[in-house]
Design a protein around this motif. Structure first.
Motif, short mmCIF file in Angstrom:
data_model
loop_
_atom_site.label_atom_id
_atom_site.label_comp_id
_atom_site.label_asym_id
_atom_site.label_seq_id
_atom_site.Cartn_x
_atom_site.Cartn_y
_atom_site.Cartn_z
N GLN A 343 0.98 -1.15 0.03
CA GLN A 343 -0.09 0.15 -0.09
C GLN A 343 0.74 1.35 0.18
OE1 GLN A 343 -2.53 -1.37 3.40
NE2 GLN A 343 -3.97 -0.56 2.20
N SER A 344 0.33 2.22 -0.50
CA SER A 344 1.06 3.54 -0.40
C SER A 344 0.73 4.37 0.68
CB SER A 344 0.72 4.51 -1.71
OG SER A 344 -0.68 4.82 -1.45
N LEU A 345 1.57 5.12 1.25
CA LEU A 345 1.46 5.92 2.73
C LEU A 345 2.21 7.30 2.52
CD1 LEU A 345 0.64 6.01 5.61
CD2 LEU A 345 2.96 4.99 6.15
N ILE A 346 1.28 8.10 2.77
CA ILE A 346 1.71 9.51 2.60
C ILE A 346 1.37 10.29 3.93
CG2 ILE A 346 1.32 11.83 1.50
CD1 ILE A 346 0.74 10.24 -1.12
N HIS A 362 4.36 14.20 2.65
CA HIS A 362 5.97 13.67 2.34
C HIS A 362 5.29 12.04 2.30
CE1 HIS A 362 9.98 12.49 3.24
NE2 HIS A 362 9.61 11.48 4.49
N ARG A 363 5.87 11.47 1.22
CA ARG A 363 5.58 9.97 0.80
C ARG A 363 6.77 9.16 1.81
NH1 ARG A 363 3.15 7.08 -2.92
NH2 ARG A 363 2.61 9.14 -3.99
N ILE A 364 6.25 8.14 2.31
CA ILE A 364 6.89 7.07 3.20
C ILE A 364 6.94 5.91 2.32
CG2 ILE A 364 7.21 5.93 5.27
CD1 ILE A 364 5.48 8.20 6.64
N ALA A 365 8.21 5.26 2.19
CA ALA A 365 8.49 4.26 1.53
C ALA A 365 8.34 2.79 2.51
CB ALA A 365 9.79 4.12 0.86
N VAL A 378 9.84 8.67 11.10
CA VAL A 378 10.39 9.42 9.82
C VAL A 378 11.47 10.46 10.70
CG1 VAL A 378 9.86 11.01 8.01
CG2 VAL A 378 8.46 9.25 8.71
N PRO A 379 12.67 10.42 10.34
CA PRO A 379 13.73 11.16 10.96
C PRO A 379 13.12 12.86 10.55
CG PRO A 379 14.64 9.71 9.67
CD PRO A 379 13.29 9.54 9.38
N VAL A 380 13.17 13.59 11.57
CA VAL A 380 12.79 15.14 11.13
C VAL A 380 13.57 15.60 10.25
CG1 VAL A 380 12.44 17.28 12.38
CG2 VAL A 380 11.78 15.27 13.86
N ASP A 381 14.85 15.38 10.12
CA ASP A 381 15.73 16.10 9.31
C ASP A 381 15.34 15.56 7.71
OD1 ASP A 381 17.14 17.21 11.25
OD2 ASP A 381 18.70 15.72 11.16
N VAL A 399 -2.51 10.99 7.60
CA VAL A 399 -1.79 10.00 6.91
C VAL A 399 -3.01 9.78 5.66
CG1 VAL A 399 -0.59 9.15 8.51
CG2 VAL A 399 -2.73 7.89 8.28
N GLU A 400 -2.41 9.20 4.65
CA GLU A 400 -3.07 8.98 3.41
C GLU A 400 -2.67 7.55 3.10
OE1 GLU A 400 -3.40 10.36 -1.22
OE2 GLU A 400 -3.04 11.69 0.21
N VAL A 401 -3.63 6.70 2.93
CA VAL A 401 -3.31 5.29 2.42
C VAL A 401 -3.85 4.78 1.49
CG1 VAL A 401 -3.38 2.99 3.28
CG2 VAL A 401 -3.03 4.66 5.03
N ASP A 402 -3.25 4.57 0.28
CA ASP A 402 -3.99 4.15 -1.07
C ASP A 402 -5.01 5.12 -1.57
OD1 ASP A 402 -2.61 2.05 -1.23
OD2 ASP A 402 -4.28 0.31 -0.70
N GLY A 403 -4.45 6.57 -1.36
CA GLY A 403 -5.39 7.56 -1.60
C GLY A 403 -6.54 7.85 -0.74
N VAL A 404 -6.49 7.23 0.47
CA VAL A 404 -7.79 7.72 1.22
C VAL A 404 -7.27 8.28 2.50
CG1 VAL A 404 -9.60 6.62 2.69
CG2 VAL A 404 -9.38 5.73 0.48
N ARG A 405 -7.70 9.51 2.82
CA ARG A 405 -6.84 10.16 3.83
C ARG A 405 -7.75 10.19 5.23
NH1 ARG A 405 -4.64 16.28 2.61
NH2 ARG A 405 -4.37 17.10 4.96
#
Length: 416
Positions: A343-346, A362-365, A378-381, A399-405
């Motif tokens: 899934q995608s996570l933003i 910010h996108r998280i891998a 997520v590192p603040v830097d 957070v946004e998961v698979d386009g759903v926020r």
């Protein structure tokens, strides 16, 4: 109970149903034929071909017995032939030049027929009684005498997902013709009587196995889901008909959830925090006890006997907590439901003054993860433009998961 002619009768009725549906497509002339796929070069008109390519025993009812009427005599313990019918539907389009000299491509015609047929089976996975009556009135005598209508409400059509290897073997080995756009459906379950001789005038009493009551069941049907969008942990109401079973589950993205309340026309369920966030499908699944009481060779066990159509449901993720921790500073976010690696996570951070133009995205891998993740660090830097800035600045987070926020709630206030 259906007669031995019911397999052919079902194929005939499905063909009539396809014909009525295909003919309803606007600005498209097409025919429906029964038989195996043919060489596309030999097809002169838009065509849908219906082919029964496989028959398999139904795994749930293959060992059932039940009452059958043979020449007016009831056989109390006659074997039932329980079958699943596997249909291949192939779509042939032809290139057509319109009066305005525009051209309709052959592939698009085939895709229009495919979409119409798949929509029909999703909308009405079973034959309704009025539809059966209308089709039977136009059918030959042998179709009506097959008595499919006595149990047709149990005949449920479901899309059959065939892997590429199976598709390849089907077309290259069995059909031996050029592939065309096709889809496979399985019709389950067809109950065929097998008895040929009446029972004696005085037959011993036979205890009816627990599975026989399934002959009286109909499949559940969903009409609506309220609300259409819900946060994990919220309550959803599914409305329809025939929803109550011996044991009823709500299936969310393929995972069974025990409902809070169950009625024939309505089921309520709390979407668990473990459910999958994003756009999913909700359905109702029913189980009943199968087997024979006090028989160690055929013990009672729960088995699926019905599954409804699926309806779309949007499950919004929730931010359970968020804080800055550790050295170096890490933004730690607790998310429910957990996010799967595929899934995608933003991450969304609102600006302190609420100005949308200053919000952070910010996108998280997660590609290196092997299991669902509920806590993300997520590192603040790593966040662009030092978004947390001043030490005491609160930042609302989503957070946004698979386009759903998720919602920007006050429970997600971040302070440093």
């Amino acid at each position: 109970m259906s007669t031995q002619q019911s397999i052919a009768a079902v194929t005939y009725l499905v063909g009539r149903r396809l014909k009525a549906e295909i003919e309803s497509i606007p600005s498209l002339s097409a025919v429906v034929e029964v038989g195996p796929p043919v060489d596309p070069a030999t097809v002169a008109a838009n065509t849908t071909r219906l082919f029964l390519h496989r028959v398999s025993p139904n795994p749930t009812l293959r060992s059932s017995v039940g009452p059958q009427d043979v020449d007016g005599v009831i056989l109390a313990n006659a074997p039932i032939l329980a079958l699943d019918l596997h249909y291949l539907m192939s779509f042939y389009g032809v290139e057509i030049t319109n009066p305005d000299q525009s051209t309709d491509a052959a592939d698009l015609a085939a895709q229009r027929m495919l979409g119409q047929v798949m929509s029909m089976f999703h909308r009405e996975p079973t034959f309704s009684v009025p539809e059966l009556t209308a089709l039977a009135s136009l059918a030959p005598d042998w179709v009506q005498n097959a008595r499919v209508g006595e149990q047709l409400k149990l005949l449920h059509f479901e899309l059959e997902a065939l892997d590429p290897e199976t598709w390849s073997k089907l077309w290259s080995t069995l059909l031996q013709t050029k592939y065309v756009l096709s889809v496979s459906y399985v019709a389950s379950v067809l109950l065929v009587e097998t008895a040929t001789e009446p029972a004696p005038a005085v037959a011993p009493a036979v205890q009816r196995p627990a599975s026989i009551h399934l002959l009286q069941r109909s499949f559940p049907r969903l009409n609506d889901v309220e609300p259409r969008e819900v946060e994990a942990g919220g309550t959803v109401t599914l409305k329809g008909s025939g929803l109550a079973g011996e044991r009823t589950f709500v299936t969310l993205a393929g995972v069974d959830v025990t409902p809070d309340t169950v009625a024939s026309d309505e089921v309520t369920v709390i979407v668990p925090l473990s459910a999958r966030a994003g756009s999913i499908h909700a359905a109702v699944r029913q189980e009943a006890q199968m087997g024979t009481l006090n028989d160690p060779l055929d013990p009672l066990q729960w088995a699926q006997v019905g599954r409804s159509n699926g309806l779309p449901l949007v499950v919004r993720p929730r931010v359970m907590s968020a804080a800055i921790q550790g050295t170096p500073a890490m933004l730690q976010v607790d998310i429910a439901p957990a996010v799967a690696p595929f899934q995608s996570l933003i991450l969304h951070l609102a600006a302190p003054d609420g100005n949308p133009s200053r919000a952070l995205r910010h996108r998280i891998a997660l590609r290196d993860e092997v299991a669902p993740v509920s806590i993300v660090q997520v590192p603040v830097d790593d966040l662009p433009e030092s978004p947390l800035g001043q030490a005491a600045t609160p930042r609302r987070l989503a957070v946004e998961v698979d386009g759903v926020r998720s919602l920007l709630t006050t429970t997600a206030v971040i302070t440093r």
